[in-house]
Design a protein around this motif. Structure first.
Motif, PDB file in Angstrom:
ATOM      1  N   ILE A 172       2.088  25.646  11.746  1.00 26.30           N
ATOM      2  CA  ILE A 172       3.319  26.232  11.183  1.00 26.30           C
ATOM      3  C   ILE A 172       4.413  25.164  11.151  1.00 26.30           C
ATOM      4  N   ILE A 173       4.554  24.443  12.262  1.00 23.24           N
ATOM      5  CA  ILE A 173       5.584  23.402  12.338  1.00 23.24           C
ATOM      6  C   ILE A 173       5.292  22.284  11.347  1.00 23.24           C
ATOM      7  N   THR A 174       4.012  21.907  11.229  1.00 26.27           N
ATOM      8  CA  THR A 174       3.641  20.864  10.270  1.00 26.27           C
ATOM      9  C   THR A 174       4.041  21.276   8.854  1.00 26.27           C
ATOM     10  N   LYS A 175       3.760  22.515   8.503  1.00 22.30           N
ATOM     11  CA  LYS A 175       4.104  22.995   7.157  1.00 22.30           C
ATOM     12  C   LYS A 175       5.620  23.010   6.950  1.00 22.30           C
ATOM     13  N   LEU A 176       6.356  23.378   8.001  1.00 28.10           N
ATOM     14  CA  LEU A 176       7.820  23.373   7.910  1.00 28.10           C
ATOM     15  C   LEU A 176       8.329  21.962   7.659  1.00 28.10           C
ATOM     16  N   GLU A 177       7.750  20.996   8.383  1.00 29.29           N
ATOM     17  CA  GLU A 177       8.210  19.619   8.242  1.00 29.29           C
ATOM     18  C   GLU A 177       7.893  19.047   6.866  1.00 29.29           C
ATOM     19  N   GLN A 178       6.877  19.651   6.205  1.00 27.57           N
ATOM     20  CA  GLN A 178       6.553  19.232   4.828  1.00 27.57           C
ATOM     21  C   GLN A 178       7.296  20.089   3.806  1.00 27.57           C
ATOM     22  N   TYR A 179       8.266  20.854   4.274  1.00 28.13           N
ATOM     23  CA  TYR A 179       9.069  21.754   3.430  1.00 28.13           C
ATOM     24  C   TYR A 179       8.209  22.796   2.715  1.00 28.13           C
ATOM     25  N   ASP A 180       7.032  23.072   3.268  1.00 31.00           N
ATOM     26  CA  ASP A 180       6.175  24.126   2.710  1.00 31.00           C
ATOM     27  C   ASP A 180       6.566  25.443   3.391  1.00 31.00           C
TER      28      ASP A 180
END
Lengths: 298, 276
Positions: free
Chosen positions: B234-242
């Protein structure tokens, strides 16, 4: 975790006859196995924190704690707890008052909803505020027009902390106040006391240990929260870094001794919390048994 | 209003406290949670489905639930053992150990995370002992199980302990006088009485483990498809603005959390019934 773990009730006297206990070697084996498990999963992890913190000597330890970014992180952690804990305390008292002293439809639903934040992943807890107040969120454009920054800023950290510590005080007070009933308050009312006087002079003295218990647990979580705060913080050094986030940054920079130095501070907080908790559980059992003895049970 | 709502509405402050409680609950919890579900709804069912069935996401589900199940199972066995030893036997330092069992509740997860990662690494006190046998814990799914065992440890102990303490010795005496061996008494008399508490503790530990982040990420290594848990994804996707992807994942986890909450409530009711 119930408010009053029965673990502190006086132990029933066990009759140690052969039929009721295990042979000595089984007792030793089981105790040994349990201790071995606790050593690997509890005592050594705690020991590692302090061992690593002082692995490079006092000066490195002291430097890690007195460095400017560490101090700013400690300041933000304190500010966050100072806002989140009192708010959740007021909420806890209000919720416990209406749930424990009155009957109304939907009460059990309300209790379940109050417990809800405990079952939400900390990461999701952070995310829901990003989706509300972040640039891509529902209120993001409006906030930006008015030049208000909540996410990747201090207010977001405070909000996420409030969310994850939301139920602590309420869930300690609700069972305690339900057990104590309403008779003493009603007596005070008959004697002409106002609502505020009843709360201040009758209810508060009865719940003070339970309240303190909830507040201490709430504070420990507020100061130690990592996942939720990590999502909303933006990790800006000296600005939006709390102590747990500072630990992460130092550790990821391979500055292990400094990371553990700051971590040891948080571990001390945890140990103080446990000590206070143990003391308060002992006090709480006294309070509850008194309440039961005087027939205050609802 | 308080008159129509309450049967024992003599005490003051009902409307005020209930009003504040509901308002605060809505502002902090219910509105942000609903907003997340609304956001996920904008994806549409197909969009939602395509996100949560990506191979990397499915791998993270398998890992998260598998490791949580393993951690909770270890805790069911050893939590029962610890509770048993704490209630039934006497040994020096028992009071201190009893108090320390709650450490995983009190210790910040990031501290637990870096400590476990150090302890179980190939150079750490425990990792060093296991390394000669080719057993690698850090940066493998095994490390995640270790972290989840740590954070779930108090749940089983604290749900089983009170039941064991209130267990009536008469039942054991009766079983013994009827000729049962100690082991038979344990499996046929004591264990059934502990079952509801044990299951509740197991479910609580599992629910906590599924959402855990801080104590896991330092020891996990976070390799996609191998040791990447869902909260981290979830955090990874947030950091990719996804944001859409992160929201879909969050909603899938929220649904699981709610189902677990309902299960735990049902289990607790069952325990209460058993007690009564």
């Amino acid at each position: 975790m119930s408010a009053i773990p029965a673990s502190l009730h006086p132990h029933p006297a066990h009759v140690h006859t052969h039929a009721l206990t295990e042979p000595a070697w089984v007792r030793w084996l089981l105790t040994g196995l349990a201790l071995l498990f606790l050593i690997g999963f509890l005592f050594l992890p705690l020991a590692v924190v302090f061992g690593q913190a002082f692995s490079k000597g006092w000066s490195v330890f002291w430097e890690a704690l007195s460095e400017e970014n560490a101090l700013l992180a400690a300041r933000l952690t304190l500010i966050t707890a100072l806002i989140a804990v009192p708010l959740n305390m007021i909420f806890g008292i209000a919720a416990a008052w209406c749930i424990a002293k009155f009957q109304f439809p939907g009460k059990s639903l309300l209790i379940t909803l109050i417990d809800l934040p405990f079952s939400v992943s900390p990461v999701v807890a952070g995310l829901i505020y990003v989706l509300m107040f972040g640039l891509q969120g529902w209120l993001g454009p409006w906030l930006q027009d008015h030049d208000i920054k909540l996410i990747f800023a201090v207010p977001g950290i405070v909000l996420a902390t409030i969310f994850v510590t939301f139920p602590f005080v309420a869930r300690e007070l609700i069972p305690l106040m339900q057990a104590q009933g309403t008779e003493e308050e009603e007596a005070a009312l008959v004697l002409g006391a106002s609502g505020w006087q009843i709360f201040w002079h009758v209810t508060l003295p009865n719940i003070r240990w339970g309240l303190l218990y909830g507040v201490i647990l709430c504070n420990a979580r507020a100061m130690g929260e990592f996942g939720a705060v990590s999502v909303v913080s933006g990790h800006i050094r000296g600005m939006t870094n709390t102590l747990p986030l500072h630990v992460e940054i130092l550790y990821n920079e391979y500055n292990s001794a400094a990371a553990f130095a700051v971590a040891s501070l948080l571990a001390c907080l945890a140990l103080v919390t446990l000590a206070a908790k143990t003391f308060l559980e002992w006090r709480l059992i006294n309070d509850t048994t008194t309440a039961e003895a005087t027939g205050g049970g609802a | 209003m308080s008159l129509t709502f309450t049967k024992q509405g003599v005490l003051p402050g009902f409307s005020l406290t209930l009003g504040f409680t509901v308002l605060y609950l809505c502002l902090i919890v219910l509105i942000p949670l609903s907003a997340t579900f609304l956001k996920a709804a904008t994806l549409g069912w197909e969009g939602f489905w395509s996100v949560i069935t990506q191979p990397r996401v499915l791998a993270s589900y398998r890992l998260t639930f598998g490791a949580s199940l393993a951690g909770a199972s270890i805790n069911a066995v050893f939590g029962l053992l610890v509770a048993w030893v704490l209630v039934r036997y006497e040994f020096p330092g028992k009071g201190l150990i009893d108090a320390l069992v709650d450490l995983p509740f009190a210790l910040p997860t990031a501290v637990a995370g870096i400590s476990l990662a150090t302890l179980y690494s190939s150079k750490g006190w425990i990792g060093k002992l296991l390394a000669p046998y080719g057993l690698k814990i850090t940066y493998t799914p095994l490390g995640i199980v270790v972290a989840l065992t740590f954070i779930g440890l108090p749940f089983v102990v604290r749900t089983v302990q009170p039941i064991l303490e209130e267990f009536e010795a008469e039942l054991e005496e009766a079983a013994a006088s009827l000729g049962a061996t100690r082991w038979q008494t344990f499996t046929r008399v004591i264990l059934p009485a502990l079952a509801p508490g044990l299951l509740t503790g197991f479910a609580l530990a599992f629910a906590r483990a599924v959402g855990e982040y801080g104590s896991v990420i330092f020891i996990a290594g976070n390799i996609p498809m191998v040791s990447e848990i869902t909260p981290l994804l979830i955090i990874t996707k947030l950091e990719q603005y996804d944001y859409a992807g992160a929201t879909a994942l969050a909603v899938s986890m929220l649904v699981v959390s709610f189902l677990l909450l309902l299960t735990i409530n049902a289990l607790q009711r069952w325990s209460e019934l058993r007690k009564a």
